[in-house]
Design a protein around this motif. Structure first.
Motif, PDB file in Angstrom:
ATOM      1  N   UNK A   1       5.572  -2.886 -11.067  1.00 39.35           N
ATOM      2  CA  UNK A   1       6.630  -3.485 -11.887  1.00 39.35           C
ATOM      3  C   UNK A   1       6.568  -5.018 -11.857  1.00 39.35           C
ATOM      4  N   UNK A   2       6.102  -5.572 -10.745  1.00 41.76           N
ATOM      5  CA  UNK A   2       5.983  -7.022 -10.636  1.00 41.76           C
ATOM      6  C   UNK A   2       4.581  -7.514 -11.005  1.00 41.76           C
ATOM      7  N   UNK A   3       3.568  -6.729 -10.658  1.00 35.53           N
ATOM      8  CA  UNK A   3       2.188  -7.199 -10.809  1.00 35.53           C
ATOM      9  C   UNK A   3       1.658  -7.060 -12.228  1.00 35.53           C
ATOM     10  N   UNK A   4       1.947  -5.936 -12.876  1.00 33.24           N
ATOM     11  CA  UNK A   4       1.329  -5.693 -14.180  1.00 33.24           C
ATOM     12  C   UNK A   4       1.779  -6.687 -15.252  1.00 33.24           C
TER      13      UNK A   4
ATOM     14  N   UNK B   1       4.470  14.096  -0.468  1.00 28.85           N
ATOM     15  CA  UNK B   1       4.259  14.263   0.973  1.00 28.85           C
ATOM     16  C   UNK B   1       2.776  14.415   1.290  1.00 28.85           C
ATOM     17  N   UNK B   2       2.061  15.177   0.460  1.00 32.08           N
ATOM     18  CA  UNK B   2       0.619  15.344   0.665  1.00 32.08           C
ATOM     19  C   UNK B   2      -0.109  14.029   0.436  1.00 32.08           C
ATOM     20  N   UNK B   3       0.296  13.292  -0.606  1.00 35.94           N
ATOM     21  CA  UNK B   3      -0.349  12.010  -0.901  1.00 35.94           C
ATOM     22  C   UNK B   3      -0.167  11.035   0.253  1.00 35.94           C
TER      23      UNK B   3
ATOM     24  N   UNK C   1       0.833  -1.205   0.000  1.00 35.48           N
ATOM     25  CA  UNK C   1       0.000   0.000   0.000  1.00 35.48           C
ATOM     26  C   UNK C   1       0.867   1.254   0.000  1.00 35.48           C
ATOM     27  N   UNK C   2       1.904   1.267   0.823  1.00 35.93           N
ATOM     28  CA  UNK C   2       2.801   2.422   0.870  1.00 35.93           C
ATOM     29  C   UNK C   2       3.540   2.604  -0.452  1.00 35.93           C
ATOM     30  N   UNK C   3       3.915   1.501  -1.094  1.00 34.39           N
ATOM     31  CA  UNK C   3       4.542   1.607  -2.414  1.00 34.39           C
ATOM     32  C   UNK C   3       3.562   2.188  -3.429  1.00 34.39           C
ATOM     33  N   UNK C   4       2.308   1.817  -3.318  1.00 33.59           N
ATOM     34  CA  UNK C   4       1.299   2.280  -4.264  1.00 33.59           C
ATOM     35  C   UNK C   4       1.061   3.780  -4.150  1.00 33.59           C
TER      36      UNK C   4
ATOM     37  N   UNK D   1       3.011   5.805  -6.640  1.00 27.50           N
ATOM     38  CA  UNK D   1       2.481   5.665  -8.005  1.00 27.50           C
ATOM     39  C   UNK D   1       1.204   6.482  -8.172  1.00 27.50           C
ATOM     40  N   UNK D   2       0.308   6.395  -7.191  1.00 29.17           N
ATOM     41  CA  UNK D   2      -0.926   7.175  -7.268  1.00 29.17           C
ATOM     42  C   UNK D   2      -0.638   8.667  -7.298  1.00 29.17           C
TER      43      UNK D   2
END
Length: 360
Positions: A278-281, A218-220, A202-205, A208-209
């Motif tokens: 990078x791994x999932x798609x 930082x805001x995200x 989730x933190x990695x995502x 990307x988001x």
């Protein structure tokens, strides 16, 4: 917490209202109402109260003809009533709404709305499940405005064989087959053991988001973690037990993608998802996880698999639609005496315009 019992006059006759609603009655009605979702259970209310500034304000309505209707509801703690909130549910806690075996008639719906309209809280909000909104829409007083929401729901009738052959789009079946050839290892956990791994994804995502939505990182991070802190997932996993399943796909020993699926009775809910793109798609890991979770829901006797909304954008909507889901209305009805939320929304929109934000 003390219990309050009052009689209120309504067009349906005198209605006995008990708050907080007795847990035994709540469980009885939830069991009798086949459409009850996990987000309409006492355990879900406990999760809301355990991870936020809320208390149990659920209301049991008992009508003269013996009919009973229960409204899950929480009130915000430590605020004066004229600034208070009573919601079912607040923020991103999902669908609340009435629990009631059988259809709700217009006089019953109006009785509930009239009771809520008299509540001293500044803001009252109820998010209805799909299929419930027609009777309530006809009965809503003028001071309750409707906020539209859409959820993607997959019909599981006929079992997984029917879902796979007749409802999954060809692209989904192709993606699943590709994932099965990609040397992915999948495990499912119903104890909370995989919560740390899910939250790492989730933190990695978030990064990307943030890039997709033109949002400062930082805001995200602050915004996403405020909406979905780790202890919220830990609490849900702990309190729901086996009804909370974390599905995780590994590739070469690294987590590629994960989803959290909740279940109650005949209803399953895809609650959260995260991935290392990078791994999932390339491996179509998310296609495989959804396929396995849907098959598991079918095996458990579920009639519906709710994939939630798609506020993040049209690509997510297309992904959910590719599984054969129907887009169903799930509106929220809100009454607010002082326009505090309108002012807050206006400020947020101004900030988003300033940073050229492109998300939800």
């Amino acid at each position: 917490m003390s219990t309050s019992v009052v009689l209120i006059p309504t067009p349906a006759g005198a209605v006995r209202v008990t708050t907080p609603a007795p847990r035994g009655t709540w469980r009885e009605l939830a069991e009798a109402d086949a459409s009850t979702r996990v987000t309409q259970t006492p355990a879900w209310l406990d999760c809301v109260c355990a991870t936020g500034p809320y208390r149990d304000a659920s209301r049991l309505y008992e009508f003269e003809d013996g009919r009973r209707l229960l409204l899950p509801l929480v009130a915000r703690r430590q605020r004066p009533s004229w600034l208070g909130e009573e919601e079912s549910w607040p923020g991103e806690w999902g669908i609340g709404g009435p629990v009631c075996p059988g259809p709700v008639g217009p006089t019953e719906a109006r009785a509930v709305f009239d009771d809520l309209a008299r509540r001293p809280a500044n803001r009252i909000g109820v998010r209805f499940r799909p299929g419930d909104d027609e009777a309530w829409a006809r009965s809503a007083p003028a001071d309750f405005r409707s906020e539209p929401h859409t959820v993607h729901v997959l019909n599981l009738e006929g079992g997984f064989g029917t879902v796979w052959e007749r409802r999954f789009h060809q692209g989904v079946r192709r993606g699943v087959r590709r994932a099965e050839r990609s040397e992915l290892e999948v495990e499912v956990d119903r104890t909370g053991r995989l919560v740390p791994v899910f939250y790492e994804l989730f933190e990695q995502s978030i990064a990307r988001w943030a890039k997709q939505q033109h949002e400062p990182l930082a805001l995200a991070r602050w915004r996403r973690k405020h909406v979905f802190p780790r202890h919220r997932l830990e609490t849900v996993a702990d309190r729901l037990g086996e009804s909370c399943a974390t599905w995780l796909a590994w590739r070469a020993g690294e987590p590629a993608a994960a989803i959290v699926v909740l279940r109650h009775g005949g209803q399953a809910l895809f609650w959260r998802g995260a991935m290392n793109r990078e791994l999932a798609h390339p491996t179509r890991a998310n296609h495989l996880l959804q396929r396995l979770a849907i098959e598991d829901a079918c095996a458990a006797g579920c009639r519906q698999y709710d994939m939630g909304g798609s506020l993040q954008g049209p690509s997510l909507a297309r992904f959910k639609e590719s599984f054969g889901t129907d887009a169903l209305s799930s509106p929220r009805y809100v009454r607010e005496r002082l326009p505090l939320y309108a002012a807050d929304r206006g400020l947020r929109k101004a900030v988003r315009r300033a940073i050229r934000f492109q998300g939800y």
